[in-house]
Design a protein around this motif. Structure first.
Motif, mmCIF file in Angstrom:
data_model
loop_
_atom_site.group_PDB
_atom_site.id
_atom_site.type_symbol
_atom_site.label_atom_id
_atom_site.label_comp_id
_atom_site.label_asym_id
_atom_site.label_seq_id
_atom_site.Cartn_x
_atom_site.Cartn_y
_atom_site.Cartn_z
ATOM 1 N N GLN A 31 88.326 -6.238 -62.170
ATOM 2 C CA GLN A 31 89.090 -5.251 -61.411
ATOM 3 C C GLN A 31 89.209 -5.664 -59.947
ATOM 4 N N VAL A 32 90.414 -5.495 -59.398
ATOM 5 C CA VAL A 32 90.678 -5.829 -57.998
ATOM 6 C C VAL A 32 90.647 -4.546 -57.168
ATOM 7 N N TYR A 33 90.014 -4.631 -56.004
ATOM 8 C CA TYR A 33 89.935 -3.494 -55.088
ATOM 9 C C TYR A 33 90.567 -3.886 -53.758
ATOM 10 N N GLY A 34 90.897 -2.880 -52.949
ATOM 11 C CA GLY A 34 91.525 -3.161 -51.668
ATOM 12 C C GLY A 34 90.994 -2.286 -50.553
ATOM 13 N N ILE A 35 91.089 -2.810 -49.337
ATOM 14 C CA ILE A 35 90.703 -2.052 -48.146
ATOM 15 C C ILE A 35 91.672 -2.430 -47.027
ATOM 16 N N ASN A 36 92.047 -1.462 -46.224
ATOM 17 C CA ASN A 36 92.977 -1.695 -45.120
ATOM 18 C C ASN A 36 92.365 -2.665 -44.115
ATOM 19 N N VAL A 37 93.122 -3.707 -43.768
ATOM 20 C CA VAL A 37 92.632 -4.724 -42.832
ATOM 21 C C VAL A 37 92.228 -4.109 -41.492
ATOM 22 N N PHE A 38 92.874 -3.039 -41.086
ATOM 23 C CA PHE A 38 92.560 -2.448 -39.792
ATOM 24 C C PHE A 38 91.164 -1.842 -39.734
ATOM 25 N N LYS A 39 90.544 -1.642 -40.901
ATOM 26 C CA LYS A 39 89.184 -1.120 -40.909
ATOM 27 C C LYS A 39 88.148 -2.236 -41.007
ATOM 28 N N VAL A 40 88.620 -3.467 -41.125
ATOM 29 C CA VAL A 40 87.725 -4.601 -41.306
ATOM 30 C C VAL A 40 87.510 -5.328 -39.988
ATOM 31 N N ILE A 93 81.758 -7.323 -46.298
ATOM 32 C CA ILE A 93 82.915 -6.879 -45.513
ATOM 33 C C ILE A 93 82.393 -5.883 -44.491
ATOM 34 N N ILE A 94 82.426 -6.260 -43.229
ATOM 35 C CA ILE A 94 81.944 -5.378 -42.165
ATOM 36 C C ILE A 94 83.107 -4.509 -41.705
ATOM 37 N N THR A 95 82.910 -3.215 -41.763
ATOM 38 C CA THR A 95 83.975 -2.267 -41.440
ATOM 39 C C THR A 95 83.528 -1.297 -40.355
ATOM 40 N N GLU A 96 84.493 -0.585 -39.838
ATOM 41 C CA GLU A 96 84.194 0.493 -38.891
ATOM 42 C C GLU A 96 84.912 1.748 -39.353
ATOM 43 N N TYR A 97 84.126 2.724 -39.773
ATOM 44 C CA TYR A 97 84.636 4.019 -40.217
ATOM 45 C C TYR A 97 83.918 5.106 -39.427
ATOM 46 N N ASN A 98 84.679 6.123 -39.092
ATOM 47 C CA ASN A 98 84.078 7.316 -38.490
ATOM 48 C C ASN A 98 83.102 6.977 -37.362
ATOM 49 N N ARG A 99 83.511 6.025 -36.508
ATOM 50 C CA ARG A 99 82.793 5.681 -35.284
ATOM 51 C C ARG A 99 81.529 4.856 -35.511
ATOM 52 N N VAL A 149 86.310 5.273 -49.047
ATOM 53 C CA VAL A 149 85.098 4.926 -48.308
ATOM 54 C C VAL A 149 84.484 6.167 -47.659
ATOM 55 N N GLU A 150 85.307 7.106 -47.259
ATOM 56 C CA GLU A 150 84.769 8.316 -46.635
ATOM 57 C C GLU A 150 83.889 9.093 -47.616
ATOM 58 N N LYS A 151 84.243 9.071 -48.886
ATOM 59 C CA LYS A 151 83.415 9.732 -49.894
ATOM 60 C C LYS A 151 82.086 8.998 -50.053
ATOM 61 N N ILE A 152 82.140 7.662 -50.072
ATOM 62 C CA ILE A 152 80.908 6.872 -50.187
ATOM 63 C C ILE A 152 79.979 7.170 -49.014
ATOM 64 N N LEU A 266 96.747 13.409 -34.626
ATOM 65 C CA LEU A 266 96.393 12.364 -35.577
ATOM 66 C C LEU A 266 94.876 12.233 -35.606
ATOM 67 N N HIS A 267 94.317 12.373 -36.798
ATOM 68 C CA HIS A 267 92.863 12.475 -36.977
ATOM 69 C C HIS A 267 92.461 11.443 -38.022
ATOM 70 N N THR A 268 91.798 10.368 -37.617
ATOM 71 C CA THR A 268 91.644 9.232 -38.513
ATOM 72 C C THR A 268 90.331 8.491 -38.341
ATOM 73 N N SER A 269 89.902 7.827 -39.408
ATOM 74 C CA SER A 269 88.728 6.971 -39.341
ATOM 75 C C SER A 269 89.088 5.576 -38.852
#
Length: 318
Positions: A31-40, A93-99, A149-152, A266-269
């Motif tokens: 299975q292939v998964y995806g993540i927005n590059v802007f969060k990486v 994959i190092i990401t930045e979510y919710n600060r 990812v927000e659920k995780i 606009l309210h975003t991670s």
């Protein structure tokens, strides 16, 4: 993966055109998964992990990266599947979510693909509530699952979702002024978080899960002879959403004569200084990084106070 995140400025130009780039990766199976590059922030071979006493079972350990310490989550475990097992050849994959920054352990990283948000769709309705998907798409004939990812993070590293007692005034709990807010977000967790804040303030809400649904809702109001700018105190919209992203949604609203006066937050991670520039480019009224219940409450209160003169929270709160 050297250079996979180069030319970020070039990728930034995609934003506002209902486009995105997905970093594709795999876990234990095909299975292939995806993540927005802007969060990486970075992709690198899995570094040495150190055990953390009392850690959540999803956290494989902590790693020292670029002078800091990051928790590394087993992405497969986090979405309810079997652990990745041996990680000698795995990637992080190092990401930045919710600060905050975090690392997601994956078995392999494939490539980056350029896509249109209209080709990104909500999960099938028959998927139930237990899944960890925020959207799905297809790339070269393969189904790509985009993880919520927000659920995780809500499950592995819960944050305080309540407004502070020093912020929530006694008047708000007694009902306050009734105003209507439209919430637009594709994440079930994010929608619930925002709703709790609105309920604490005594504010009514309508929910839509992406920009297309929200725009159709507003256009239906206009068709019925209603004036959305008078009925809605404001719109709180995510940016990353299937079908139509928050930037494109905002631009569509601003270009419609019956909708252009709506107040949009606009309210975003999504992180990055480019967001402020994009707010101005598409005509949003303000931007707020997820998720701070106190800051969101202040933003909503300021808007309602501006149009009604009534305060929903303590004026002395900081």
């Amino acid at each position: 993966m050297g250079g996979v995140l180069d030319n970020v400025d070039q990728r930034t130009n995609l934003v506002g055109e209902n486009r995105l780039e997905l970093l594709l990766f795999r876990l234990a199976g095909k299975q292939v998964y995806g993540i927005n590059v802007f969060k990486v922030k970075e992709v690198l071979p899995c570094p040495t992990l150190n055990a953390l006493p009392g850690r959540n079972r999803v956290v494989r350990g902590v790693a020292h990266i670029r002078g800091g310490t990051l928790s590394i989550l087993d992405t497969s475990l986090a979405i309810g599947k079997a652990s990745l097992g041996a990680i000698d050849h795995a990637f992080v994959i190092i990401t930045e979510y919710n600060r905050t920054a975090q690392g997601f352990l994956v078995q392999g990283v494939d490539r980056i693909v350029n896509m249109n948000w209209s080709d990104i769709h909500p999960p099938p309705r028959g998927a139930g509530q237990a899944h960890y998907l925020t959207a799905v798409t297809e790339v070269d004939g393969e189904l790509v699952e985009i993880i919520d990812v927000e659920k995780i993070l809500a499950e592995t590293a819960p944050i305080n979702e309540r407004i502070g007692e020093d912020v929530l005034g006694s008047g708000a709990s007694e009902g306050g002024v009734k105003k209507h807010v439209l919430i637009v977000d594709d994440s079930v967790i994010a929608r619930k978080q925002i709703q709790r804040v609105m309920q604490s303030l005594g504010v009514e809400t309508t929910i839509r899960q992406d920009g297309r649904e929200a725009l159709d809702y507003l256009l239906d109001m206009v068709a019925r002879g209603e004036k959305p700018a008078e009925s809605l105190a404001m719109i709180i919209s995510d940016i990353e959403m299937p079908e139509m992203d928050g930037y494109t949604f905002t631009a569509e609203v601003r270009n419609h004569p019956e909708l252009k006066d709506l107040y949009i937050l606009l309210h975003t991670s999504l992180s990055g200084v480019f967001n402020k520039a994009m707010v101005q480019k598409v005509g949003a009224d303000n931007f707020l990084a997820k998720f701070s219940p106190n800051e969101l409450a202040f933003q909503v209160n300021e808007r309602i106070k501006a149009i009604s003169g009534e305060d929903l929270i303590e004026e002395t709160a900081e």
